[in-house]
Design a protein around this motif. Structure first.
Motif, PDB file in Angstrom:
ATOM      1  N   TYR A 175     -10.493   0.870  -2.092  1.00 20.03           N
ATOM      2  CA  TYR A 175     -11.286   1.814  -1.681  1.00 20.03           C
ATOM      3  C   TYR A 175     -10.522   3.221  -1.828  1.00 20.03           C
ATOM      4  O   TYR A 175     -11.131   4.181  -1.375  1.00 20.03           O
ATOM      5  CB  TYR A 175     -11.622   1.658  -0.131  1.00 20.03           C
ATOM      6  CG  TYR A 175     -12.891   0.727  -0.115  1.00 20.03           C
ATOM      7  CD1 TYR A 175     -14.230   1.101  -0.680  1.00 20.03           C
ATOM      8  CD2 TYR A 175     -12.684  -0.716   0.298  1.00 20.03           C
ATOM      9  CE1 TYR A 175     -15.298   0.086  -0.725  1.00 20.03           C
ATOM     10  CE2 TYR A 175     -13.770  -1.558   0.257  1.00 20.03           C
ATOM     11  CZ  TYR A 175     -15.181  -0.997  -0.278  1.00 20.03           C
ATOM     12  OH  TYR A 175     -16.229  -2.070  -0.322  1.00 20.03           O
ATOM     13  N   GLU A 176      -9.334   3.177  -1.810  1.00 19.92           N
ATOM     14  CA  GLU A 176      -8.301   4.390  -2.018  1.00 19.92           C
ATOM     15  C   GLU A 176      -8.750   4.833  -3.442  1.00 19.92           C
ATOM     16  O   GLU A 176      -8.274   6.144  -3.841  1.00 19.92           O
ATOM     17  CB  GLU A 176      -6.912   4.179  -1.736  1.00 19.92           C
ATOM     18  CG  GLU A 176      -6.690   3.767  -0.451  1.00 19.92           C
ATOM     19  CD  GLU A 176      -5.288   3.336   0.081  1.00 19.92           C
ATOM     20  OE1 GLU A 176      -4.453   3.312  -1.257  1.00 19.92           O
ATOM     21  OE2 GLU A 176      -4.743   3.343   0.842  1.00 19.92           O
TER      22      GLU A 176
ATOM     23  N   ASP B  24       0.875  -1.192  -0.211  1.00 18.58           N
ATOM     24  CA  ASP B  24      -0.031  -0.082   0.122  1.00 18.58           C
ATOM     25  C   ASP B  24       0.750   1.071  -0.028  1.00 18.58           C
ATOM     26  O   ASP B  24       2.008   1.297   0.279  1.00 18.58           O
ATOM     27  CB  ASP B  24      -0.914  -0.113   1.274  1.00 18.58           C
ATOM     28  CG  ASP B  24      -1.844  -1.164   1.172  1.00 18.58           C
ATOM     29  OD1 ASP B  24      -2.550  -1.438   0.006  1.00 18.58           O
ATOM     30  OD2 ASP B  24      -2.273  -1.492   2.216  1.00 18.58           O
TER      31      ASP B  24
ATOM     32  N   THR C 285      -8.056  -4.973  -0.598  1.00 20.92           N
ATOM     33  CA  THR C 285      -9.213  -4.271  -0.511  1.00 20.92           C
ATOM     34  C   THR C 285      -9.133  -3.039  -0.098  1.00 20.92           C
ATOM     35  O   THR C 285      -9.556  -2.047  -0.458  1.00 20.92           O
ATOM     36  CB  THR C 285     -10.250  -5.071   0.686  1.00 20.92           C
ATOM     37  OG1 THR C 285     -10.207  -6.525   0.117  1.00 20.92           O
ATOM     38  CG2 THR C 285     -11.491  -4.553   0.514  1.00 20.92           C
ATOM     39  N   LYS C 286      -8.254  -2.721   0.869  1.00 17.76           N
ATOM     40  CA  LYS C 286      -7.783  -1.179   1.402  1.00 17.76           C
ATOM     41  C   LYS C 286      -7.719  -0.398   0.128  1.00 17.76           C
ATOM     42  O   LYS C 286      -7.841   0.682   0.286  1.00 17.76           O
ATOM     43  CB  LYS C 286      -6.929  -1.308   2.216  1.00 17.76           C
ATOM     44  CG  LYS C 286      -6.506   0.093   2.837  1.00 17.76           C
ATOM     45  CD  LYS C 286      -5.384  -0.081   4.096  1.00 17.76           C
ATOM     46  CE  LYS C 286      -4.793   1.518   4.339  1.00 17.76           C
ATOM     47  NZ  LYS C 286      -3.768   1.427   5.433  1.00 17.76           N
ATOM     48  N   SER C 287      -6.573  -0.971  -0.698  1.00 12.72           N
ATOM     49  CA  SER C 287      -6.131  -0.006  -1.771  1.00 12.72           C
ATOM     50  C   SER C 287      -7.270   0.003  -2.724  1.00 12.72           C
ATOM     51  O   SER C 287      -7.419   0.894  -3.424  1.00 12.72           O
ATOM     52  CB  SER C 287      -4.950  -0.819  -2.265  1.00 12.72           C
ATOM     53  OG  SER C 287      -3.935  -0.984  -1.511  1.00 12.72           O
TER      54      SER C 287
ATOM     55  N   GLU D 290     -14.273  -8.128  -3.499  1.00  7.26           N
ATOM     56  CA  GLU D 290     -13.371  -9.279  -3.066  1.00  7.26           C
ATOM     57  C   GLU D 290     -12.816  -9.940  -4.264  1.00  7.26           C
ATOM     58  O   GLU D 290     -11.512 -10.143  -4.582  1.00  7.26           O
ATOM     59  CB  GLU D 290     -13.796  -9.914  -2.144  1.00  7.26           C
ATOM     60  CG  GLU D 290     -13.981  -9.689  -0.574  1.00  7.26           C
ATOM     61  CD  GLU D 290     -15.226  -8.492  -0.638  1.00  7.26           C
ATOM     62  OE1 GLU D 290     -15.172  -7.738   0.268  1.00  7.26           O
ATOM     63  OE2 GLU D 290     -16.072  -8.738  -1.408  1.00  7.26           O
TER      64      GLU D 290
ATOM     65  N   GLU E  66       0.304   3.653   1.935  1.00  5.87           N
ATOM     66  CA  GLU E  66       0.358   4.306   3.441  1.00  5.87           C
ATOM     67  C   GLU E  66       1.991   4.140   3.919  1.00  5.87           C
ATOM     68  O   GLU E  66       2.429   3.318   3.876  1.00  5.87           O
ATOM     69  CB  GLU E  66      -0.606   3.354   4.106  1.00  5.87           C
ATOM     70  CG  GLU E  66      -0.741   4.163   5.696  1.00  5.87           C
ATOM     71  CD  GLU E  66      -1.736   5.582   5.464  1.00  5.87           C
ATOM     72  OE1 GLU E  66      -1.345   6.449   6.266  1.00  5.87           O
ATOM     73  OE2 GLU E  66      -2.386   5.549   4.497  1.00  5.87           O
TER      74      GLU E  66
ATOM     75  N   CYS F 180     -10.763  -7.657  -6.434  1.00 12.01           N
ATOM     76  CA  CYS F 180      -9.498  -7.434  -5.819  1.00 12.01           C
ATOM     77  C   CYS F 180      -8.426  -8.867  -5.984  1.00 12.01           C
ATOM     78  O   CYS F 180      -7.277  -8.348  -6.389  1.00 12.01           O
ATOM     79  CB  CYS F 180      -9.579  -7.094  -4.234  1.00 12.01           C
ATOM     80  SG  CYS F 180     -10.156  -5.653  -3.910  1.00 12.01           S
TER      81      CYS F 180
END
Length: 220
Positions: A65-66, A7, A61-63, A51, A9, A54
């Motif tokens: 929603y970015e 990610d 999944t986090k990526s 899912e 982040e 992705c």
């Protein structure tokens, strides 16, 4: 492999595999759109989960929603990407037309480019018209907006070709686009999309439909 995705982040300003954060985000976006095209066309919009998208794209999944707020947002972005491609093809084809070319022949050439833009990669047609499409109010608004663009293009082409479209060209152009889309939708139901004869039958149907429309345009 999804868990191995890096990610952004905590990686601001760093280059990973030669890409900075914005380039990685753009790459992820394209990978997710490619995954959506594949899965929506194969199993339908309703039966495809975030899912699954992705996993297909090797994106966490986090990526996801970015980049997108949800599955519908991804679908609408996929429609936009398709429209950009179709727009580019048709604009180039119109610009390349010989000004001395017969109007009927030129119009049919444009219709061939129109059909090819959707069925060269049949996944595009399935996602746009077939069982792979999203059936939501927002998606329908998006489709209607795209149809209005297509009708405007038809009007532009008619002016370029010197076609007399009568007192209500927008209404006629909208009807033409709706008919072309419905012919492709119907063809998708039982065509063998890889079979040359079936591709030819689609083009024949589109040509015949335009012949009827153009006959009406030329009537007193």
């Amino acid at each position: 492999m999804v868990g191995a995705v890096v990610d952004d982040e905590g990686a601001k300003g760093r280059r990973i595999r030669g890409l900075d954060a914005e380039e990685r985000r753009a790459r992820r976006r394209e990978d997710l759109l490619d995954a959506g095209l594949e899965l929506f066309s194969a199993q339908g919009y309703q039966d495809t989960s975030i899912e699954q998208i992705c996993k297909q794209a090797y994106v966490g999944t986090k990526s996801f929603y970015e980049v997108f707020t949800g599955k519908e947002a991804l679908y609408l972005a996929l429609l936009d990407r398709i429209v950009v491609d179709v727009t580019g093809r048709l604009t180039s084809a119109l610009d390349a037309l010989d000004d001395d070319r017969d109007e009927s022949e030129a119009a049919r050439a444009l219709i061939r480019h129109f059909a090819d833009a959707f069925v060269d990669d049949v996944r595009v047609a399935r996602v746009t018209f077939g069982e792979g499409r999203a059936v939501t109010p927002l998606a329908e608004v998006h489709r209607r907006t795209n149809r209005r663009w297509a009708a405007s293009f038809v009007e532009t082409a008619w002016r370029r070709l010197g076609v007399a479209a009568g007192p209500h060209p927008r209404a006629v152009a909208m009807g033409l686009i709706g008919g072309l889309f419905d012919i492709i939708s119907d063809w998708l139901l039982d065509a063998d999309t890889a079979r040359p004869a079936d591709r030819a039958s689609l083009q024949d149907g589109l040509d015949r439909f335009y012949t009827v429309i153009s006959s009406g345009l030329s009537a007193p």
